[in-house]
Design a protein around this motif. Sequence first.
Motif, PDB file in Angstrom:
ATOM      1  N   ALA A  15       0.834  -1.166  -0.128  1.00  0.00           N
ATOM      2  CA  ALA A  15       0.012  -0.046  -0.185  1.00  0.00           C
ATOM      3  C   ALA A  15       0.879   1.303   0.055  1.00  0.00           C
ATOM      4  N   PHE A  16       2.142   1.154   0.513  1.00  0.00           N
ATOM      5  CA  PHE A  16       3.081   2.222   0.378  1.00  0.00           C
ATOM      6  C   PHE A  16       3.700   2.752  -0.997  1.00  0.00           C
ATOM      7  N   GLY A  17       3.134   1.935  -2.122  1.00  0.00           N
ATOM      8  CA  GLY A  17       3.540   2.126  -3.318  1.00  0.00           C
ATOM      9  C   GLY A  17       4.999   2.155  -3.880  1.00  0.00           C
ATOM     10  N   TRP A  18       5.834   1.427  -2.651  1.00  0.00           N
ATOM     11  CA  TRP A  18       7.210   1.334  -3.202  1.00  0.00           C
ATOM     12  C   TRP A  18       7.711   0.282  -4.145  1.00  0.00           C
ATOM     13  N   ASP A  19       8.769   0.724  -4.577  1.00  0.00           N
ATOM     14  CA  ASP A  19       9.232  -0.565  -5.765  1.00  0.00           C
ATOM     15  C   ASP A  19       9.884  -1.926  -4.931  1.00  0.00           C
ATOM     16  N   GLU A  20      10.084  -2.820  -5.485  1.00  0.00           N
ATOM     17  CA  GLU A  20      10.271  -3.842  -4.896  1.00  0.00           C
ATOM     18  C   GLU A  20      11.687  -3.920  -4.055  1.00  0.00           C
ATOM     19  N   ARG A  21      12.587  -3.173  -4.447  1.00  0.00           N
ATOM     20  CA  ARG A  21      13.839  -2.937  -3.744  1.00  0.00           C
ATOM     21  C   ARG A  21      13.569  -2.118  -2.481  1.00  0.00           C
ATOM     22  N   ALA A  22      12.893  -1.079  -2.573  1.00  0.00           N
ATOM     23  CA  ALA A  22      12.639  -0.449  -1.301  1.00  0.00           C
ATOM     24  C   ALA A  22      11.612  -1.244  -0.400  1.00  0.00           C
ATOM     25  N   SER A  23      10.925  -1.935  -0.652  1.00  0.00           N
ATOM     26  CA  SER A  23      10.056  -2.863   0.047  1.00  0.00           C
ATOM     27  C   SER A  23      10.726  -3.677   0.775  1.00  0.00           C
ATOM     28  N   ASP A  24      11.751  -4.369   0.034  1.00  0.00           N
ATOM     29  CA  ASP A  24      12.371  -5.324   0.518  1.00  0.00           C
ATOM     30  C   ASP A  24      13.479  -4.977   1.680  1.00  0.00           C
ATOM     31  N   GLY A  25      14.074  -3.820   1.415  1.00  0.00           N
ATOM     32  CA  GLY A  25      14.969  -3.269   2.239  1.00  0.00           C
ATOM     33  C   GLY A  25      14.055  -2.741   3.481  1.00  0.00           C
ATOM     34  N   PHE A  26      13.064  -2.057   3.435  1.00  0.00           N
ATOM     35  CA  PHE A  26      12.105  -1.654   4.610  1.00  0.00           C
ATOM     36  C   PHE A  26      11.848  -2.959   5.516  1.00  0.00           C
ATOM     37  N   LEU A  27      11.365  -3.992   4.673  1.00  0.00           N
ATOM     38  CA  LEU A  27      11.021  -5.410   5.283  1.00  0.00           C
ATOM     39  C   LEU A  27      12.244  -5.991   6.073  1.00  0.00           C
ATOM     40  N   ARG A  28      13.314  -5.932   5.514  1.00  0.00           N
ATOM     41  CA  ARG A  28      14.522  -6.751   6.216  1.00  0.00           C
ATOM     42  C   ARG A  28      14.858  -5.765   7.347  1.00  0.00           C
TER      43      ARG A  28
END
Length: 154
Positions: A15-28
């Motif tokens: 829902a944040f609208g981030w690309d895959e790299r940003a989402s993965d970095g945040f989740l890690r």
Amino acid sequence: MYELYRSTRAEEVAAFGWDERASDGFLRMQFDIQRRSYAMQYPESKHLLIYVEQLPVGRLLLDESSNEEKAIQLIDVSLLPEFRNQGVGTRLLQHLQRLASETLRGIRLSVLQSNPAIRLYERQGFMVTGESVPYLRMHWHPAEGAATQEGDCR
């Protein structure tokens, strides 16, 4: 374990609208913070894998260390998406309730107010005992109600 964690947060982060790299970095980063936080808050916790027909489908974190309330703390339970709404969580809670009953202990947990698992906890006899936005505190005790069905958790 990271992939399991990711599966529990994927919809929220999408829902944040981030690309895959940003989402993965945040989740890690969030996964690492959660892991460290649990280790500090519950140094004696048990980290268990949940299996269905010899397939790992989730994880369970419990703290059974002695406390004044004589309760098992259900820290976290997570299931892979394809195993949700299949009765796995119900059987798992029933198993924990039987274990708690054998030692006359209750089960405590905190759950996000938006988490659909609240309905599962309520069906299994958990009662809301408090609120700390965005979480609800819930408790089950053998004297207040037993598991609604017998189930085998293996």
